[in-house]
Design a protein around this motif. Structure first.
Motif, PDB file in Angstrom:
ATOM      1  N   PRO A   3       0.832  -1.207   0.000  1.00 19.86           N
ATOM      2  CA  PRO A   3       0.000   0.000   0.000  1.00 19.86           C
ATOM      3  C   PRO A   3       0.864   1.254   0.000  1.00 19.86           C
ATOM      4  O   PRO A   3       2.018   1.239   0.432  1.00 19.86           O
ATOM      5  CB  PRO A   3      -0.816  -0.125   1.293  1.00 19.86           C
ATOM      6  CG  PRO A   3      -0.731  -1.571   1.664  1.00 19.86           C
ATOM      7  CD  PRO A   3       0.587  -2.056   1.166  1.00 19.86           C
ATOM      8  N   TYR A   4       0.293   2.348  -0.464  1.00 20.64           N
ATOM      9  CA  TYR A   4       0.987   3.628  -0.542  1.00 20.64           C
ATOM     10  C   TYR A   4       0.569   4.466   0.666  1.00 20.64           C
ATOM     11  O   TYR A   4      -0.591   4.836   0.802  1.00 20.64           O
ATOM     12  CB  TYR A   4       0.605   4.332  -1.852  1.00 20.64           C
ATOM     13  CG  TYR A   4       1.532   5.436  -2.264  1.00 20.64           C
ATOM     14  CD1 TYR A   4       2.625   5.181  -3.083  1.00 20.64           C
ATOM     15  CD2 TYR A   4       1.316   6.745  -1.837  1.00 20.64           C
ATOM     16  CE1 TYR A   4       3.471   6.193  -3.479  1.00 20.64           C
ATOM     17  CE2 TYR A   4       2.159   7.763  -2.222  1.00 20.64           C
ATOM     18  CZ  TYR A   4       3.241   7.487  -3.042  1.00 20.64           C
ATOM     19  OH  TYR A   4       4.083   8.502  -3.432  1.00 20.64           O
TER      20      TYR A   4
ATOM     21  N   ALA B 189      -4.018   5.821   3.914  1.00 24.82           N
ATOM     22  CA  ALA B 189      -3.813   4.746   2.934  1.00 24.82           C
ATOM     23  C   ALA B 189      -5.173   4.186   2.557  1.00 24.82           C
ATOM     24  O   ALA B 189      -6.095   4.171   3.388  1.00 24.82           O
ATOM     25  CB  ALA B 189      -2.920   3.640   3.504  1.00 24.82           C
ATOM     26  N   ASP B 190      -5.315   3.751   1.335  1.00 31.94           N
ATOM     27  CA  ASP B 190      -6.551   3.123   0.884  1.00 31.94           C
ATOM     28  C   ASP B 190      -7.767   4.005   1.188  1.00 31.94           C
ATOM     29  O   ASP B 190      -8.816   3.522   1.615  1.00 31.94           O
ATOM     30  CB  ASP B 190      -6.706   1.748   1.538  1.00 31.94           C
ATOM     31  CG  ASP B 190      -7.790   0.904   0.875  1.00 31.94           C
ATOM     32  OD1 ASP B 190      -7.966   1.020  -0.352  1.00 31.94           O
ATOM     33  OD2 ASP B 190      -8.469   0.140   1.596  1.00 31.94           O
ATOM     34  N   ASP B 191      -7.615   5.324   0.998  1.00 37.65           N
ATOM     35  CA  ASP B 191      -8.710   6.289   1.183  1.00 37.65           C
ATOM     36  C   ASP B 191      -9.292   6.275   2.600  1.00 37.65           C
ATOM     37  O   ASP B 191     -10.483   6.500   2.783  1.00 37.65           O
ATOM     38  CB  ASP B 191      -9.826   6.041   0.160  1.00 37.65           C
ATOM     39  CG  ASP B 191      -9.466   6.541  -1.220  1.00 37.65           C
ATOM     40  OD1 ASP B 191      -8.515   7.342  -1.322  1.00 37.65           O
ATOM     41  OD2 ASP B 191     -10.114   6.138  -2.189  1.00 37.65           O
ATOM     42  N   ASP B 192      -8.445   6.031   3.587  1.00 36.67           N
ATOM     43  CA  ASP B 192      -8.865   6.114   4.985  1.00 36.67           C
ATOM     44  C   ASP B 192      -7.679   6.526   5.842  1.00 36.67           C
ATOM     45  O   ASP B 192      -6.519   6.493   5.403  1.00 36.67           O
ATOM     46  CB  ASP B 192      -9.422   4.773   5.483  1.00 36.67           C
ATOM     47  CG  ASP B 192     -10.924   4.627   5.217  1.00 36.67           C
ATOM     48  OD1 ASP B 192     -11.660   5.581   5.512  1.00 36.67           O
ATOM     49  OD2 ASP B 192     -11.342   3.572   4.700  1.00 36.67           O
ATOM     50  N   VAL B 193      -7.978   6.903   7.092  1.00 31.17           N
ATOM     51  CA  VAL B 193      -6.946   7.234   8.070  1.00 31.17           C
ATOM     52  C   VAL B 193      -6.642   5.987   8.892  1.00 31.17           C
ATOM     53  O   VAL B 193      -7.561   5.284   9.335  1.00 31.17           O
ATOM     54  CB  VAL B 193      -7.393   8.389   8.985  1.00 31.17           C
ATOM     55  CG1 VAL B 193      -6.319   8.707  10.015  1.00 31.17           C
ATOM     56  CG2 VAL B 193      -7.724   9.629   8.152  1.00 31.17           C
ATOM     57  N   TRP B 194      -5.354   5.741   9.118  1.00 31.59           N
ATOM     58  CA  TRP B 194      -4.901   4.559   9.858  1.00 31.59           C
ATOM     59  C   TRP B 194      -4.025   4.995  11.024  1.00 31.59           C
ATOM     60  O   TRP B 194      -3.453   6.086  11.027  1.00 31.59           O
ATOM     61  CB  TRP B 194      -4.085   3.633   8.960  1.00 31.59           C
ATOM     62  CG  TRP B 194      -4.845   3.037   7.799  1.00 31.59           C
ATOM     63  CD1 TRP B 194      -5.368   3.707   6.737  1.00 31.59           C
ATOM     64  CD2 TRP B 194      -5.151   1.669   7.598  1.00 31.59           C
ATOM     65  NE1 TRP B 194      -5.984   2.840   5.879  1.00 31.59           N
ATOM     66  CE2 TRP B 194      -5.866   1.567   6.373  1.00 31.59           C
ATOM     67  CE3 TRP B 194      -4.896   0.498   8.309  1.00 31.59           C
ATOM     68  CZ2 TRP B 194      -6.316   0.361   5.863  1.00 31.59           C
ATOM     69  CZ3 TRP B 194      -5.346  -0.716   7.793  1.00 31.59           C
ATOM     70  CH2 TRP B 194      -6.050  -0.780   6.592  1.00 31.59           C
TER      71      TRP B 194
ATOM     72  N   SER C  87       7.901   9.252   1.619  1.00 32.07           N
ATOM     73  CA  SER C  87       8.612   9.308   0.343  1.00 32.07           C
ATOM     74  C   SER C  87       8.293   8.040  -0.439  1.00 32.07           C
ATOM     75  O   SER C  87       8.545   6.936   0.053  1.00 32.07           O
ATOM     76  CB  SER C  87      10.128   9.417   0.547  1.00 32.07           C
ATOM     77  OG  SER C  87      10.475  10.617   1.201  1.00 32.07           O
ATOM     78  N   ARG C  88       7.690   8.238  -1.601  1.00 30.73           N
ATOM     79  CA  ARG C  88       7.342   7.111  -2.476  1.00 30.73           C
ATOM     80  C   ARG C  88       6.543   6.039  -1.754  1.00 30.73           C
ATOM     81  O   ARG C  88       6.763   4.840  -1.927  1.00 30.73           O
ATOM     82  CB  ARG C  88       8.604   6.522  -3.112  1.00 30.73           C
ATOM     83  CG  ARG C  88       9.286   7.496  -4.048  1.00 30.73           C
ATOM     84  CD  ARG C  88      10.465   6.909  -4.763  1.00 30.73           C
ATOM     85  NE  ARG C  88      11.004   7.875  -5.712  1.00 30.73           N
ATOM     86  CZ  ARG C  88      12.113   7.696  -6.417  1.00 30.73           C
ATOM     87  NH1 ARG C  88      12.809   6.574  -6.272  1.00 30.73           N
ATOM     88  NH2 ARG C  88      12.532   8.618  -7.256  1.00 30.73           N
ATOM     89  N   GLY C  89       5.610   6.464  -0.919  1.00 28.92           N
ATOM     90  CA  GLY C  89       4.709   5.531  -0.263  1.00 28.92           C
ATOM     91  C   GLY C  89       5.238   4.902   1.001  1.00 28.92           C
ATOM     92  O   GLY C  89       4.532   4.108   1.636  1.00 28.92           O
ATOM     93  N   ASP C  90       6.461   5.233   1.418  1.00 27.91           N
ATOM     94  CA  ASP C  90       7.020   4.735   2.673  1.00 27.91           C
ATOM     95  C   ASP C  90       7.046   5.855   3.703  1.00 27.91           C
ATOM     96  O   ASP C  90       7.246   7.032   3.362  1.00 27.91           O
ATOM     97  CB  ASP C  90       8.451   4.216   2.473  1.00 27.91           C
ATOM     98  CG  ASP C  90       8.480   2.924   1.673  1.00 27.91           C
ATOM     99  OD1 ASP C  90       7.532   2.119   1.804  1.00 27.91           O
ATOM    100  OD2 ASP C  90       9.451   2.720   0.906  1.00 27.91           O
ATOM    101  N   LEU C  91       6.882   5.496   4.975  1.00 31.17           N
ATOM    102  CA  LEU C  91       6.966   6.463   6.070  1.00 31.17           C
ATOM    103  C   LEU C  91       8.374   6.434   6.662  1.00 31.17           C
ATOM    104  O   LEU C  91       8.951   5.364   6.879  1.00 31.17           O
ATOM    105  CB  LEU C  91       5.936   6.146   7.152  1.00 31.17           C
ATOM    106  CG  LEU C  91       4.464   6.114   6.738  1.00 31.17           C
ATOM    107  CD1 LEU C  91       3.581   6.004   7.969  1.00 31.17           C
ATOM    108  CD2 LEU C  91       4.090   7.332   5.911  1.00 31.17           C
ATOM    109  N   TRP C  92       8.892   7.636   6.961  1.00 29.61           N
ATOM    110  CA  TRP C  92      10.228   7.777   7.534  1.00 29.61           C
ATOM    111  C   TRP C  92      10.129   8.608   8.819  1.00 29.61           C
ATOM    112  O   TRP C  92       9.326   9.529   8.895  1.00 29.61           O
ATOM    113  CB  TRP C  92      11.183   8.461   6.553  1.00 29.61           C
ATOM    114  CG  TRP C  92      11.487   7.621   5.349  1.00 29.61           C
ATOM    115  CD1 TRP C  92      10.704   7.459   4.243  1.00 29.61           C
ATOM    116  CD2 TRP C  92      12.643   6.827   5.145  1.00 29.61           C
ATOM    117  NE1 TRP C  92      11.306   6.607   3.350  1.00 29.61           N
ATOM    118  CE2 TRP C  92      12.510   6.208   3.877  1.00 29.61           C
ATOM    119  CE3 TRP C  92      13.795   6.573   5.890  1.00 29.61           C
ATOM    120  CZ2 TRP C  92      13.472   5.358   3.354  1.00 29.61           C
ATOM    121  CZ3 TRP C  92      14.767   5.726   5.366  1.00 29.61           C
ATOM    122  CH2 TRP C  92      14.602   5.133   4.113  1.00 29.61           C
TER     123      TRP C  92
END
Length: 553
Positions: A4-5, A20-25, A264-269
């Motif tokens: 997932p992005y 992600a996936d049109d929701d808050v996580w 960055s590019r779908g990853d969390l840092w």
């Protein structure tokens, strides 16, 4: 495995929130399995924890347009906070009074003017002194002195407008408690975004390190102004992260006052401190993997992104979801010209009656600096319409020389194409010859080398559009903005038989003139005038600008 992005992170305590996936996580900062906080299944952005960590504000499109919502983390109860009705809305954070800071262009005369409003949990709305902004950060020192950092509202973030150095880039402003605003970096041309305080240091995102020609590939990174809140002078910015092309741009950086998180590019840092080392958060989502997309041409007409009908009306080249097909209108199969899932093509155009078509492609190619996917023009033989063998390899031209191609048009003879690029360039590109003499009787030996680029002009006020050749191929006319992008346009024409073809104004630019269409002796176009206008385009000499009749442009 496809992941997932993850976007728009914010951190508080031992949890990180993201979209992600049109929701808050929510997920543990240490990594691991995430759980879905909302179930709206609608585009969401900018979640922000309240200072006490009991609530989370975010923007959702679940009611059709972006509005701010707040969710109670204890029981998941969600309620809508705003009814602004803007087209752009973002949550910037919370103020000391427990109100949500929401930036929206509702009621603004220009779409980029996202004015900051303080919205209470009881629905009250006030407009603080910030004005239009994309980011606000308040710092209170031990002596009670408040220092406010603010970035002005912009048009696009660095990831969408890489290495932009124009006048609409977001600017950093500082108020040191006097009520007067100053620019701490007045000479910076790069945009500055995502301001937040870590102690008395101000951290922000910028691609200011990208300079031409030696460092053009530098990414947007985190920068820090050490001691800005307590000092009287502005220190030299220090680069905090060193992300390269492999990691991509730092995007949507936020902070809890001590740690910084971004995607960055779908990853969390996450960066635990100004002297720390960024680490990637290893987060697992269940039930949120990208799903197959069912693309049915009969029910998804909006996905047709290009159509060029041949001169007989019997077949067309169709661009669809990054592919290109040669489709007969009455019977027979749809033959794929490009259907490689790793390549995206667009702007399909027929090369006159040559039995060939040209598309813009991002197919990879090898360069001295590694692989490149910059735009190129690719010529394909049409099955059944060309004398070339169906197995002949497509020819590729002008790779990396045009920038990002936005519009493409072919001359009636198919010997050249006009390309409009993202940087405003209007270019003429020679196409490969067909066997036999050209349509005007000249021999192919007199033709210029295929792929030769002739510059015709440049639009300095936004994206030009609608390149159109005259029926004899001598003239090219296009529409170019004269003011704000999408406002007034003028028509420009170039005589391609001239020794050095150049753009000449055909209309004044006082109106919105667009969609030119050429007949043999005149051009017709749409206009914001009260009537359609025509002007001759084939005079005995090069076209010249003449004064319009009274009351007309």
């Amino acid at each position: 495995m496809t992941q997932p992005y993850l976007r728009f992170p914010h951190v508080h305590g031992d949890q990180v929130a993201f979209v992600a996936d049109d929701d808050v996580w929510l997920a543990p900062v240490s990594g691991g399995r995430a759980w879905r906080l909302t179930s709206d299944h609608a585009p969401a952005t900018t979640p922000r924890f309240s200072p006490d960590g009991t609530r989370l504000a975010y923007v959702s499109h679940k009611d059709g347009h972006p509005e701010a919502y707040v969710v109670e983390l204890a029981d998941g109860a969600t309620r809508r906070l705003t009814w602004l009705g803007g087209t752009t809305t973002m949550v910037l954070g919370w103020d000391d009074a427990g109100r949500v800071l929401v930036a929206s262009n509702a009621g603004a005369h220009e779409r980029s003017l996202t004015v900051v409003r303080a919205v209470g949990l009881d629905g009250t709305v006030e407009t603080p002194r910030y004005g239009p902004s994309w980011g606000v950060a308040e710092h209170q020192g031990p002596n009670g002195r408040r220092t406010t950092a603010l970035v002005s509202a912009g048009y696009r973030t660095p990831a969408y407008w890489k290495r932009y150095r124009g006048g609409t880039a977001s600017v950093l402003w500082i108020d040191r408690g006097s009520g007067d605003w100053e620019r701490p970096l007045p000479d910076d041309e790069a945009g500055i975004y995502d301001p937040h305080w870590i102690g008395d240091a101000l951290v922000f995102t910028s691609d200011r390190g990208a300079t031409f020609p030696d460092h053009a590939d530098e990414q947007a990174n985190l920068w820090v102004l050490d001691g800005l809140a307590t000092g009287t002078e502005t220190p030299e910015p220090r680069q905090l992260t060193t992300q390269s092309e492999a990691e991509g741009y730092v995007r949507d950086a936020t902070s809890d006052g001590s740690r910084i998180v971004w995607h960055s590019r779908g990853d969390l840092w996450l960066l635990d401190g100004l002297d720390g080392t960024p680490r990637r958060l290893d987060i697992t989502l269940t039930g949120a993997l990208p799903q197959p997309y069912w693309a049915d041409p009969e029910s998804s007409h909006a996905n047709v992104d290009g159509l060029a009908v041949d001169s007989t009306g019997d077949a067309s080249v169709v661009g669809w979801l990054g592919t290109a097909y040669w489709v007969t209108h009455r019977a027979g199969p749809a033959r794929a010209l490009v259907a490689d899932p790793s390549v995206r093509v667009r702007e399909p155009v027929l090369l006159g009656g040559t039995g060939r078509a040209v598309v813009v492609t991002d197919a990879p190619r090898s360069t001295a600096h590694g692989e490149s996917r910059e735009d190129a023009l690719e010529v394909h033989a049409l099955p059944g319409a060309s004398t070339d063998s169906p197995d002949v390899e497509p020819q590729r031209f002008a790779a990396g020389e045009l920038g990002r191609v936005l519009h493409l048009a072919a001359s009636p003879a198919g010997d050249k194409v006009a390309a409009i690029s993202h940087d405003g360039r209007i270019s003429l590109v020679a196409m490969p010859a067909v066997d036999g003499p050209d349509s005007d009787g000249s021999d192919n030996a007199d033709r210029v080398e295929p792929g030769t680029i002739t510059p015709l002009g440049r639009s300095g006020n936004g994206e030009a559009a609608s390149p159109t050749f005259s029926p004899d191929g001598r003239y090219l006319v296009w529409s170019s903005p004269t003011g704000s992008e999408g406002d007034h346009h003028q028509l420009l024409v170039a005589d391609l038989h001239a020794e050095n073809p150049a753009a000449t104004a055909l209309t004044s630019g006082r109106f919105h003139d667009f969609s030119p269409r050429s007949a043999m002796t005149a051009s017709t176009w749409c206009s914001s005038r009260t009537a359609r206008s025509t002007r001759p385009t084939t005079p005995t000499s090069s076209p010249s600008r003449s004064a319009p009749p009274p009351g007309r442009g």
